[in-house]
Motif scaffolding. Structure first.
Motif, PDB file in Angstrom:
ATOM      1  N   ALA A   1      48.452  -1.276 -12.841  1.00 39.82           N
ATOM      2  CA  ALA A   1      49.404   0.015 -12.737  1.00 39.82           C
ATOM      3  C   ALA A   1      50.651  -0.787 -11.930  1.00 39.82           C
ATOM      4  N   GLY A   2      50.950  -2.172 -11.388  1.00 38.69           N
ATOM      5  CA  GLY A   2      52.323  -3.268 -11.221  1.00 38.69           C
ATOM      6  C   GLY A   2      51.774  -3.192  -9.672  1.00 38.69           C
ATOM      7  N   ALA A   3      49.991  -2.721  -9.032  1.00 41.51           N
ATOM      8  CA  ALA A   3      50.077  -3.457  -7.584  1.00 41.51           C
ATOM      9  C   ALA A   3      49.938  -4.212  -6.883  1.00 41.51           C
ATOM     10  N   TYR A   4      50.211  -4.599  -5.964  1.00 38.15           N
ATOM     11  CA  TYR A   4      49.697  -5.795  -6.058  1.00 38.15           C
ATOM     12  C   TYR A   4      47.729  -5.730  -5.017  1.00 38.15           C
ATOM     13  N   MET A   5      47.167  -6.783  -5.873  1.00 44.09           N
ATOM     14  CA  MET A   5      45.864  -6.294  -5.024  1.00 44.09           C
ATOM     15  C   MET A   5      45.048  -7.573  -4.206  1.00 44.09           C
ATOM     16  N   ILE A   6      44.777  -7.472  -2.631  1.00 42.88           N
ATOM     17  CA  ILE A   6      43.758  -7.915  -1.999  1.00 42.88           C
ATOM     18  C   ILE A   6      42.087  -7.694  -2.096  1.00 42.88           C
ATOM     19  N   GLY A   7      41.647  -9.103  -2.506  1.00 44.33           N
ATOM     20  CA  GLY A   7      40.115  -8.661  -2.360  1.00 44.33           C
ATOM     21  C   GLY A   7      39.525  -8.515  -0.962  1.00 44.33           C
ATOM     22  N   PHE A   8      39.011  -7.507  -0.514  1.00 46.81           N
ATOM     23  CA  PHE A   8      38.425  -7.969   0.900  1.00 46.81           C
ATOM     24  C   PHE A   8      36.456  -7.792   0.629  1.00 46.81           C
ATOM     25  N   GLY A   9      36.268  -9.736   0.995  1.00 43.89           N
ATOM     26  CA  GLY A   9      35.088  -9.840   1.070  1.00 43.89           C
ATOM     27  C   GLY A   9      34.010  -9.953   2.403  1.00 43.89           C
ATOM     28  N   GLY A  10      34.597  -9.333   2.736  1.00 44.36           N
ATOM     29  CA  GLY A  10      34.312  -8.969   4.654  1.00 44.36           C
ATOM     30  C   GLY A  10      32.724  -8.332   4.633  1.00 44.36           C
ATOM     31  N   VAL A  11      32.418  -7.352   3.403  1.00 41.30           N
ATOM     32  CA  VAL A  11      31.661  -7.216   3.670  1.00 41.30           C
ATOM     33  C   VAL A  11      30.177  -7.958   2.154  1.00 41.30           C
ATOM     34  N   VAL A  12      30.976  -7.340   1.077  1.00 44.96           N
ATOM     35  CA  VAL A  12      30.463  -8.157   0.001  1.00 44.96           C
ATOM     36  C   VAL A  12      31.333  -9.211  -1.182  1.00 44.96           C
ATOM     37  N   ARG A  13      31.228 -10.786  -0.934  1.00 43.95           N
ATOM     38  CA  ARG A  13      31.719 -10.915  -1.940  1.00 43.95           C
ATOM     39  C   ARG A  13      31.546 -10.896  -3.069  1.00 43.95           C
ATOM     40  N   ARG A  14      32.493 -11.170  -4.339  1.00 41.90           N
ATOM     41  CA  ARG A  14      31.903 -10.853  -5.474  1.00 41.90           C
ATOM     42  C   ARG A  14      32.931 -11.763  -6.816  1.00 41.90           C
ATOM     43  N   PRO A  15      32.335 -12.482  -6.724  1.00 42.33           N
ATOM     44  CA  PRO A  15      32.911 -14.079  -7.653  1.00 42.33           C
ATOM     45  C   PRO A  15      34.307 -13.727  -9.130  1.00 42.33           C
ATOM     46  N   LEU A  16      33.965 -12.612  -9.305  1.00 40.70           N
ATOM     47  CA  LEU A  16      35.298 -11.725 -10.173  1.00 40.70           C
ATOM     48  C   LEU A  16      36.346 -11.726  -9.483  1.00 40.70           C
ATOM     49  N   VAL A  17      36.000 -10.563  -8.768  1.00 37.42           N
ATOM     50  CA  VAL A  17      37.090 -10.634  -7.470  1.00 37.42           C
ATOM     51  C   VAL A  17      37.815 -11.113  -7.124  1.00 37.42           C
ATOM     52  N   GLU A  18      37.384 -12.797  -6.377  1.00 36.76           N
ATOM     53  CA  GLU A  18      37.617 -13.631  -5.630  1.00 36.76           C
ATOM     54  C   GLU A  18      38.577 -14.431  -6.531  1.00 36.76           C
ATOM     55  N   GLU A  19      37.779 -14.630  -7.877  1.00 37.80           N
ATOM     56  CA  GLU A  19      38.421 -15.256  -8.799  1.00 37.80           C
ATOM     57  C   GLU A  19      40.185 -14.732  -8.897  1.00 37.80           C
ATOM     58  N   GLN A  20      40.170 -12.792  -9.162  1.00 35.04           N
ATOM     59  CA  GLN A  20      41.371 -12.107 -10.303  1.00 35.04           C
ATOM     60  C   GLN A  20      41.880 -11.710  -9.167  1.00 35.04           C
ATOM     61  N   ALA A  21      41.608 -11.807  -7.864  1.00 32.73           N
ATOM     62  CA  ALA A  21      42.549 -10.406  -7.010  1.00 32.73           C
ATOM     63  C   ALA A  21      44.128 -11.601  -6.491  1.00 32.73           C
ATOM     64  N   ASP A  22      44.878 -10.891  -6.330  1.00 28.10           N
ATOM     65  CA  ASP A  22      46.219 -11.774  -5.533  1.00 28.10           C
ATOM     66  C   ASP A  22      46.042 -12.041  -4.713  1.00 28.10           C
ATOM     67  N   SER A  23      45.570 -11.555  -3.505  1.00 24.93           N
ATOM     68  CA  SER A  23      44.721 -12.606  -2.466  1.00 24.93           C
ATOM     69  C   SER A  23      43.449 -11.989  -2.043  1.00 24.93           C
ATOM     70  N   TYR A  24      43.161 -12.755  -1.420  1.00 22.62           N
ATOM     71  CA  TYR A  24      41.511 -12.411  -1.105  1.00 22.62           C
ATOM     72  C   TYR A  24      41.103 -13.269   0.385  1.00 22.62           C
ATOM     73  N   VAL A  25      40.442 -11.976   1.107  1.00 22.51           N
ATOM     74  CA  VAL A  25      39.783 -12.574   2.873  1.00 22.51           C
ATOM     75  C   VAL A  25      39.027 -12.545   2.394  1.00 22.51           C
ATOM     76  N   VAL A  26      38.311 -13.251   3.346  1.00 19.62           N
ATOM     77  CA  VAL A  26      36.513 -13.151   3.469  1.00 19.62           C
ATOM     78  C   VAL A  26      35.884 -12.874   5.232  1.00 19.62           C
ATOM     79  N   ASP A  27      36.946 -12.400   6.093  1.00 17.59           N
ATOM     80  CA  ASP A  27      36.283 -12.304   7.767  1.00 17.59           C
ATOM     81  C   ASP A  27      36.105 -10.493   7.761  1.00 17.59           C
ATOM     82  N   ALA A  28      35.240 -11.046   8.624  1.00 15.27           N
ATOM     83  CA  ALA A  28      34.073  -9.184   8.764  1.00 15.27           C
ATOM     84  C   ALA A  28      35.369  -8.312   9.113  1.00 15.27           C
ATOM     85  N   SER A  29      36.267  -8.687   9.636  1.00 16.22           N
ATOM     86  CA  SER A  29      37.401  -7.619   9.812  1.00 16.22           C
ATOM     87  C   SER A  29      38.601  -7.653   9.363  1.00 16.22           C
ATOM     88  N   LEU A  30      38.820  -6.230   9.108  1.00 14.34           N
ATOM     89  CA  LEU A  30      39.795  -5.571   8.278  1.00 14.34           C
ATOM     90  C   LEU A  30      41.051  -6.642   8.173  1.00 14.34           C
TER      91      LEU A  30
END
Length: 213
Positions: A176-205
């Motif tokens: 839909a033309g949105a920018y997508m930030i993957g949040f890996g602070g709870v669960v890290r999913r390789p597909l999301v890490e790979e395809q998100a525009d940005s990815y954060v792995v910090d436990a804090s939002l």
């Protein structure tokens, strides 16, 4: 980057739990249901292939939904309150877009100061005794591509939108033309890490704040 509308997934993003899996655990069906959830979030199965299936197994009544609502709040991800407050102070519009059960998410939204009409999720239908009857089968959020549909609707009125979440369904916002930030602070999913525009792995939002303000 600065966005007008900030959209959050709920499960494993605002709260550490996967709501439907926790309802299943309460009924002794955790392994069966969690495997279906995981397959959908990892993109191995379409959401519509698991949605009705999981609820037909669990049949959550009103008491179960109230229980889950409290659990969502008790298990809030670190930094959620401060993140939402900071965004609100910067005049951002905040929406929750979730494939979860709306009645269970609303109390969390209320606690965070997010209006009910900005919560997009799937309604559960009960009979007059509060027993599970069905869910809103017409909801776009019970099928694949639903989050893209909600984002498209929002983008008709707003210029820039970001979606923050942990799963395959959150990636759909990109359609839909949105920018997508993957949040890996709870669960890290390789597909999301790979395809998100940005990815954060910090436990804090709060780790998403520099990316959206």
């Amino acid at each position: 980057m600065s966005f007008e509308v900030i959209c959050f997934d709920c499960d494993s993003t605002l709260s550490r739990v996967e709501g439907i899996d926790e309802l299943a655990r309460r009924n002794g069906l955790f392994e069966q249901v969690a495997a279906l959830t995981d397959a959908a979030m990892n993109g191995e199965l379409a959401l519509e292939d698991v949605y009705a299936n999981r609820l037909d197994l669990i049949k959550p009544d009103k008491a179960a939904i109230d229980w889950l609502a409290k659990l969502y709040i008790a298990e809030m991800v670190e930094g959620v309150s401060e993140t939402i407050k900071t965004l609100q102070a910067n005049n951002k519009l905040i929406h929750i877009i979730s494939g979860g059960l709306r009645q269970a998410i609303l109390p969390l939204a209320e606690q965070l100061g997010i209006p009910e009409e900005y919560v997009h999720a799937v309604d559960v239908l009960f009979d007059e005794d509060g027993n599970y009857h069905d869910f809103a089968r017409h909801s776009p959020l019970a099928v694949s591509g639903g989050k893209a549909r909600i984002c498209r609707r929002l983008r008709m009125h707003h210029s820039s939108l970001v979606m923050i979440g942990d799963g395959k369904t959150d990636l759909e916002a990109k359609l839909a033309g949105a920018y997508m930030i993957g949040f890996g602070g709870v669960v890290r999913r390789p597909l999301v890490e790979e395809q998100a525009d940005s990815y954060v792995v910090d436990a804090s939002l709060a780790a998403i704040l520099p990316l959206v303000l």
